[in-house]
Design a protein around this motif. Structure first.
Motif, PDB file in Angstrom:
ATOM      1  N   GLU A   1      51.423  41.132  49.828  1.00 36.39           N
ATOM      2  CA  GLU A   1      51.588  42.560  49.583  1.00 36.39           C
ATOM      3  C   GLU A   1      52.909  43.017  50.199  1.00 36.39           C
ATOM      4  N   VAL A   2      53.729  43.681  49.392  1.00 39.60           N
ATOM      5  CA  VAL A   2      54.993  44.191  49.890  1.00 39.60           C
ATOM      6  C   VAL A   2      54.738  45.541  50.569  1.00 39.60           C
ATOM      7  N   LEU A   3      54.993  45.606  51.880  1.00 37.85           N
ATOM      8  CA  LEU A   3      54.767  46.840  52.626  1.00 37.85           C
ATOM      9  C   LEU A   3      55.934  47.804  52.483  1.00 37.85           C
ATOM     10  N   GLY A   4      57.114  47.280  52.254  1.00 34.76           N
ATOM     11  CA  GLY A   4      58.288  48.137  52.106  1.00 34.76           C
ATOM     12  C   GLY A   4      59.554  47.317  52.163  1.00 34.76           C
ATOM     13  N   GLY A   5      60.658  47.926  51.756  1.00 32.02           N
ATOM     14  CA  GLY A   5      61.935  47.226  51.763  1.00 32.02           C
ATOM     15  C   GLY A   5      63.075  48.159  52.103  1.00 32.02           C
ATOM     16  N   ASP A   6      64.207  47.577  52.430  1.00 32.57           N
ATOM     17  CA  ASP A   6      65.405  48.324  52.783  1.00 32.57           C
ATOM     18  C   ASP A   6      66.575  47.740  52.002  1.00 32.57           C
ATOM     19  N   LYS A   7      67.009  48.438  50.952  1.00 32.38           N
ATOM     20  CA  LYS A   7      68.062  47.904  50.100  1.00 32.38           C
ATOM     21  C   LYS A   7      69.406  47.858  50.811  1.00 32.38           C
ATOM     22  N   HIS A   8      69.583  48.677  51.847  1.00 29.77           N
ATOM     23  CA  HIS A   8      70.869  48.707  52.539  1.00 29.77           C
ATOM     24  C   HIS A   8      71.127  47.426  53.336  1.00 29.77           C
ATOM     25  N   SER A   9      70.060  46.772  53.797  1.00 28.61           N
ATOM     26  CA  SER A   9      70.225  45.526  54.547  1.00 28.61           C
ATOM     27  C   SER A   9      69.662  44.324  53.795  1.00 28.61           C
ATOM     28  N   ASP A  10      69.067  44.555  52.613  1.00 27.85           N
ATOM     29  CA  ASP A  10      68.496  43.492  51.791  1.00 27.85           C
ATOM     30  C   ASP A  10      67.329  42.801  52.489  1.00 27.85           C
ATOM     31  N   LEU A  11      66.503  43.600  53.156  1.00 24.50           N
ATOM     32  CA  LEU A  11      65.335  43.072  53.863  1.00 24.50           C
ATOM     33  C   LEU A  11      64.064  43.751  53.351  1.00 24.50           C
ATOM     34  N   ALA A  12      62.950  43.028  53.432  1.00 25.54           N
ATOM     35  CA  ALA A  12      61.647  43.578  53.063  1.00 25.54           C
ATOM     36  C   ALA A  12      60.593  43.013  53.997  1.00 25.54           C
ATOM     37  N   VAL A  13      59.463  43.700  54.075  1.00 25.47           N
ATOM     38  CA  VAL A  13      58.324  43.244  54.878  1.00 25.47           C
ATOM     39  C   VAL A  13      57.154  42.980  53.949  1.00 25.47           C
ATOM     40  N   ILE A  14      56.576  41.789  54.060  1.00 26.18           N
ATOM     41  CA  ILE A  14      55.405  41.447  53.253  1.00 26.18           C
ATOM     42  C   ILE A  14      54.223  41.128  54.152  1.00 26.18           C
ATOM     43  N   LYS A  15      53.034  41.411  53.665  1.00 24.80           N
ATOM     44  CA  LYS A  15      51.793  41.138  54.389  1.00 24.80           C
ATOM     45  C   LYS A  15      51.069  40.006  53.685  1.00 24.80           C
ATOM     46  N   ILE A  16      50.736  38.972  54.447  1.00 29.28           N
ATOM     47  CA  ILE A  16      50.070  37.790  53.889  1.00 29.28           C
ATOM     48  C   ILE A  16      48.680  37.665  54.506  1.00 29.28           C
ATOM     49  N   LYS A  17      47.681  37.519  53.652  1.00 27.65           N
ATOM     50  CA  LYS A  17      46.312  37.336  54.137  1.00 27.65           C
ATOM     51  C   LYS A  17      46.079  35.855  54.414  1.00 27.65           C
ATOM     52  N   ALA A  18      46.085  35.505  55.681  1.00 31.02           N
ATOM     53  CA  ALA A  18      45.863  34.109  56.089  1.00 31.02           C
ATOM     54  C   ALA A  18      45.459  34.104  57.550  1.00 31.02           C
ATOM     55  N   ASP A  19      44.666  33.117  57.932  1.00 34.10           N
ATOM     56  CA  ASP A  19      44.213  33.029  59.323  1.00 34.10           C
ATOM     57  C   ASP A  19      44.679  31.743  60.007  1.00 34.10           C
ATOM     58  N   ASN A  20      45.589  31.025  59.356  1.00 29.35           N
ATOM     59  CA  ASN A  20      46.033  29.750  59.926  1.00 29.35           C
ATOM     60  C   ASN A  20      47.547  29.716  60.150  1.00 29.35           C
ATOM     61  N   LEU A  21      48.140  30.896  60.354  1.00 31.72           N
ATOM     62  CA  LEU A  21      49.589  30.968  60.532  1.00 31.72           C
ATOM     63  C   LEU A  21      49.954  31.127  62.009  1.00 31.72           C
ATOM     64  N   GLU A  22      50.978  30.407  62.441  1.00 32.72           N
ATOM     65  CA  GLU A  22      51.473  30.515  63.805  1.00 32.72           C
ATOM     66  C   GLU A  22      52.777  31.319  63.787  1.00 32.72           C
ATOM     67  N   PRO A  23      52.841  32.409  64.516  1.00 35.16           N
ATOM     68  CA  PRO A  23      54.071  33.221  64.509  1.00 35.16           C
ATOM     69  C   PRO A  23      55.222  32.496  65.197  1.00 35.16           C
ATOM     70  N   ILE A  24      56.409  32.661  64.647  1.00 32.66           N
ATOM     71  CA  ILE A  24      57.591  32.069  65.244  1.00 32.66           C
ATOM     72  C   ILE A  24      58.044  32.933  66.425  1.00 32.66           C
ATOM     73  N   THR A  25      58.683  32.317  67.388  1.00 28.95           N
ATOM     74  CA  THR A  25      59.231  33.058  68.520  1.00 28.95           C
ATOM     75  C   THR A  25      60.556  33.697  68.117  1.00 28.95           C
ATOM     76  N   LEU A  26      60.697  34.978  68.371  1.00 30.59           N
ATOM     77  CA  LEU A  26      61.921  35.692  68.039  1.00 30.59           C
ATOM     78  C   LEU A  26      62.862  35.678  69.238  1.00 30.59           C
ATOM     79  N   SER A  27      64.100  35.316  68.991  1.00 25.06           N
ATOM     80  CA  SER A  27      65.103  35.330  70.045  1.00 25.06           C
ATOM     81  C   SER A  27      65.771  36.706  70.102  1.00 25.06           C
ATOM     82  N   ASP A  28      66.673  36.890  71.059  1.00 23.05           N
ATOM     83  CA  ASP A  28      67.493  38.093  71.142  1.00 23.05           C
ATOM     84  C   ASP A  28      68.853  37.738  70.552  1.00 23.05           C
ATOM     85  N   SER A  29      69.100  38.169  69.309  1.00 23.51           N
ATOM     86  CA  SER A  29      70.335  37.777  68.635  1.00 23.51           C
ATOM     87  C   SER A  29      71.578  38.387  69.288  1.00 23.51           C
TER      88      SER A  29
END
Length: 246
Positions: A1-29
């Protein structure tokens, strides 16, 4: 499910229904430096789960005129068609960016690839998840970089900050009392490094938020409270055609 997008940065957020996903660690860019080792993941030319290695060639790269809001990590890790949307990882396996585009005469990798910093992606995600959309800020000024000669002329010890060359009549900066000839030194408590940095600070602030801006005027520092305006839907490129401001 697409929750929303931002055309100015070419990014979008999607929601995935799953219970076996491991989140990645986010660094400080923001801590990423030229020469740091990075890995680019993706499916170039349909070759799924491909990984390439390289270094960071530059950070904060802008002026490509490929997107409305540009703040890219440049890398020589091989990025090809099919890598877009893939992860750019640091040597510890943490996410530092999202692969997005290349500059190439042949259409394939020539050692000049670009990724959206994860900090920028995180802020887009947070707005979409919290508000259901993303709205970009506007200051309403035309500005230019500070040079050493300009800093000496103004009596400043550093070349950081930006010079206000024009304000949009009735815009947020104008309403707050900021004038042409002012030098903007701080955005809240953040020291303004330059033109691109200030632009990013503004567009990543949601409209209606009040910020304190430290300004150098005629030998003295003053603080102005500015209510950030809203960037038009068409973005900066359309705005600059009509006026030339940021």
């Amino acid at each position: 499910e697409v929750l929303g997008g931002d055309k100015h940065s070419d990014l979008a957020v999607i929601k995935i229904k799953a219970d076996n996903l491991e989140p990645i660690t986010l660094s400080d860019s923001n801590q990423l430096e030229v020469g740091d080792l990075v890995l680019a993941m993706g499916s170039p030319f349909g070759l799924s789960q491909s990984v390439t290695m390289g270094i960071v060639s530059a950070t904060g790269r802008a002026g490509l005129q490929m997107m409305d809001i540009e703040n890219f990590i440049q890398t020589d890790a091989s990025i090809n068609p099919g890598n877009s949307g893939g992860a750019l990882l640091d040597a510890q396996g943490r996410l530092v960016g999202i692969n997005t585009l290349i500059v190439s005469r042949s259409g394939g990798n020539q050692g000049v690839g670009f990724a959206i910093p994860v900090n920028m992606a995180r802020r887009v995600m947070e707005q979409i998840v919290t508000f259901g959309d993303i709205k970009r800020g506007l200051l309403g000024i035309s500005m230019q970089e500070m040079s050493e000669s300009m800093a000496l002329q103004f009596g400043l010890e550093e070349t950081t900050g930006v010079l206000v060359s024009e304000t949009s009549t009735g815009g947020p900066a104008d309403k707050a009392g900021i004038e042409a000839g002012d030098v903007i030194l701080k955005f809240n408590d953040t020291k303004v490094r330059g033109l691109t940095h200030l632009k990013l600070l503004v567009v990543e602030t949601r409209p209606g938020v009040e910020v304190d801006m430290t300004v150098f005027r005629r030998g003295k520092s003053r603080v102005f409270s500015v209510e950030i305006g809203a960037l038009p839907t068409d973005g900066y490129m359309a705005l600059m055609k009509n006026w030339g401001g940021d």
